[in-house]
Design an enzyme around this catalytic site. Structure first.
Site, PDB file in Angstrom:
ATOM      1  N   ARG A   1      21.088   8.281 -24.192  1.00  0.00           N
ATOM      2  CA  ARG A   1      22.483   7.838 -24.354  1.00  0.00           C
ATOM      3  C   ARG A   1      23.378   9.036 -24.681  1.00  0.00           C
ATOM      4  O   ARG A   1      24.143   9.498 -23.850  1.00  0.00           O
ATOM      5  CB  ARG A   1      22.573   6.762 -25.443  1.00  0.00           C
ATOM      6  CG  ARG A   1      23.905   5.988 -25.455  1.00  0.00           C
ATOM      7  CD  ARG A   1      25.052   6.717 -26.117  1.00  0.00           C
ATOM      8  NE  ARG A   1      24.795   7.051 -27.503  1.00  0.00           N
ATOM      9  CZ  ARG A   1      25.635   7.770 -28.262  1.00  0.00           C
ATOM     10  NH1 ARG A   1      26.777   8.213 -27.751  1.00  0.00           N
ATOM     11  NH2 ARG A   1      25.342   8.063 -29.512  1.00  0.00           N
TER      12      ARG A   1
ATOM     13  N   HIS B   1      22.716  11.473 -38.218  1.00  0.00           N
ATOM     14  CA  HIS B   1      22.962  11.884 -36.834  1.00  0.00           C
ATOM     15  C   HIS B   1      23.601  13.267 -36.889  1.00  0.00           C
ATOM     16  O   HIS B   1      24.756  13.403 -37.302  1.00  0.00           O
ATOM     17  CB  HIS B   1      23.887  10.879 -36.148  1.00  0.00           C
ATOM     18  CG  HIS B   1      24.168  11.180 -34.713  1.00  0.00           C
ATOM     19  ND1 HIS B   1      23.447  10.628 -33.681  1.00  0.00           N
ATOM     20  CD2 HIS B   1      25.101  11.984 -34.129  1.00  0.00           C
ATOM     21  CE1 HIS B   1      23.925  11.059 -32.520  1.00  0.00           C
ATOM     22  NE2 HIS B   1      24.934  11.889 -32.774  1.00  0.00           N
TER      23      HIS B   1
ATOM     24  N   HIS C   1      24.606  17.051 -35.150  1.00  0.00           N
ATOM     25  CA  HIS C   1      24.851  17.907 -33.995  1.00  0.00           C
ATOM     26  C   HIS C   1      24.645  19.363 -34.413  1.00  0.00           C
ATOM     27  O   HIS C   1      24.634  19.685 -35.594  1.00  0.00           O
ATOM     28  CB  HIS C   1      26.268  17.697 -33.452  1.00  0.00           C
ATOM     29  CG  HIS C   1      26.409  16.441 -32.654  1.00  0.00           C
ATOM     30  ND1 HIS C   1      26.692  16.436 -31.306  1.00  0.00           N
ATOM     31  CD2 HIS C   1      26.291  15.136 -33.013  1.00  0.00           C
ATOM     32  CE1 HIS C   1      26.738  15.188 -30.865  1.00  0.00           C
ATOM     33  NE2 HIS C   1      26.505  14.379 -31.882  1.00  0.00           N
TER      34      HIS C   1
ATOM     35  N   CYS D   1      29.996  14.903 -28.006  1.00  0.00           N
ATOM     36  CA  CYS D   1      30.886  13.742 -27.952  1.00  0.00           C
ATOM     37  C   CYS D   1      32.039  14.033 -27.000  1.00  0.00           C
ATOM     38  O   CYS D   1      32.735  15.037 -27.168  1.00  0.00           O
ATOM     39  CB  CYS D   1      31.435  13.431 -29.349  1.00  0.00           C
ATOM     40  SG  CYS D   1      32.647  12.096 -29.377  1.00  0.00           S
TER      41      CYS D   1
END
Length: 299
Positions: free
Chosen positions: A12, A205, A207, A238
């Site tokens: 995803r 989460h 990055h 994103c």
């Protein structure tokens, strides 16, 4: 040390920014291979506007195959109640609802205020079929690409209100831009756990935009978090966070925890060829440390 759970979000979050369409069967094959390597929970797709994110227009097909294989827990990201219902109609049993703490990022992402998204979350929860699992992703919990550092008090306010809507939901604090730093991550998780001690499970989460992904994972782990998102090959970013690069790489996180003696249930060696395939996808921007040549190795 206690085991951790790695949530593979490559299919995803890793794929959504790639321009050339990845054939559906290529996605399905990679999900199957990741499951065979021991990744038993994956965010396999997202039900979103095909116009906004055309890469994920095959969400129903990808989800259907994953459910048919029954080898992995298929998590599906949804940005609002409308698409949440579409995911449920397609057979999803585990939703991952996302909204941003930051006003400007949430409006850029889903064209709503955080308050409106929270109300929409409540509507979705109110209509969930029995047995449906839910994760709530609080995006921009640490930093916003438009507003800068996110005040902890604002995160805690929305966290408390979201917990009241669905106490059994898993809560994930998201470093959407990769600008979070370890002290901030550790402190925010500590404050969040103190504010809502009855949350069923906490997740992180991360990055890796500024090379802090692994450090922030460790900070969250030290705070008691045991669920971590990662993307094969370090793919991702994103589309509504300018400058944000990929997720922390699955193979890097697995290797990190294994070196610490923490079990993940994942075969680290089996991940590497899959990560190379992911990194070689047309349009992919990989960020894996494990795929870099070792010092002194031929390039």
């Amino acid at each position: 040390m206690s085991a951790v759970q790695i949530v593979e979000v490559g299919p995803r979050d890793g794929f959504q920014n790639i321009g050339p369409f990845i054939p559906t069967q290529t996605k399905i094959a990679m999900i199957r291979d990741l499951a065979a390597a021991g990744l038993k929970r994956m965010e396999v797709t997202s039900f979103v506007s095909a116009r906004a994110i055309p890469q994920l227009c095959d969400a129903p097909e990808v989800l259907a195959d994953t459910l048919a294989q029954a080898k992995t827990l298929a998590q599906v990201l949804v940005p609002n109640a409308r698409y949440g219902l579409k995911a449920l109609e397609a057979g999803a049993t585990f939703l991952s609802y996302v909204f941003s703490i930051s006003e400007s990022h949430n409006r850029s992402n889903v064209r709503a205020s955080p308050e409106e998204s929270l109300a929409d979350y409540a509507r979705l929860v109110d209509g969930l079929p029995a047995g449906t699992r839910m994760r709530l992703n609080l995006a921009t919990s640490f930093d916003c690409p438009f507003e800068g550092r996110t005040p902890a008090a604002r995160v805690l306010e929305f966290l408390e209100r979201a917990f009241e809507i669905m106490p059994e939901a898993e809560i994930c604090l998201c470093d959407t831009t990769g600008r979070g730093e370890p002290d901030q991550v550790g402190e925010l998780f500590a404050q969040s756990m103190a504010r809502c001690p009855e949350v069923a499970a906490w997740a992180m989460h991360a990055h890796d935009t500024y090379g802090r992904g692994a450090d922030n994972v460790l900070a969250a782990h030290a705070s008691g978090v045991r669920i971590f998102d990662a993307a094969i090959g370090g793919l991702g970013g994103c589309p509504y966070a300018p400058g944000a690069s990929g997720n922390v790489a699955t193979e890097d996180v697995v290797r990190l925890f294994h070196d610490m003696g923490v079990q993940t249930g994942v075969d680290a060696e089996a991940l590497l060829p899959i990560a190379r395939r992911a990194a070689a996808l047309p349009g992919a921007n990989a960020g894996s440390r494990c795929l870099l040549p070792a010092a002194g190795a031929p390039r």
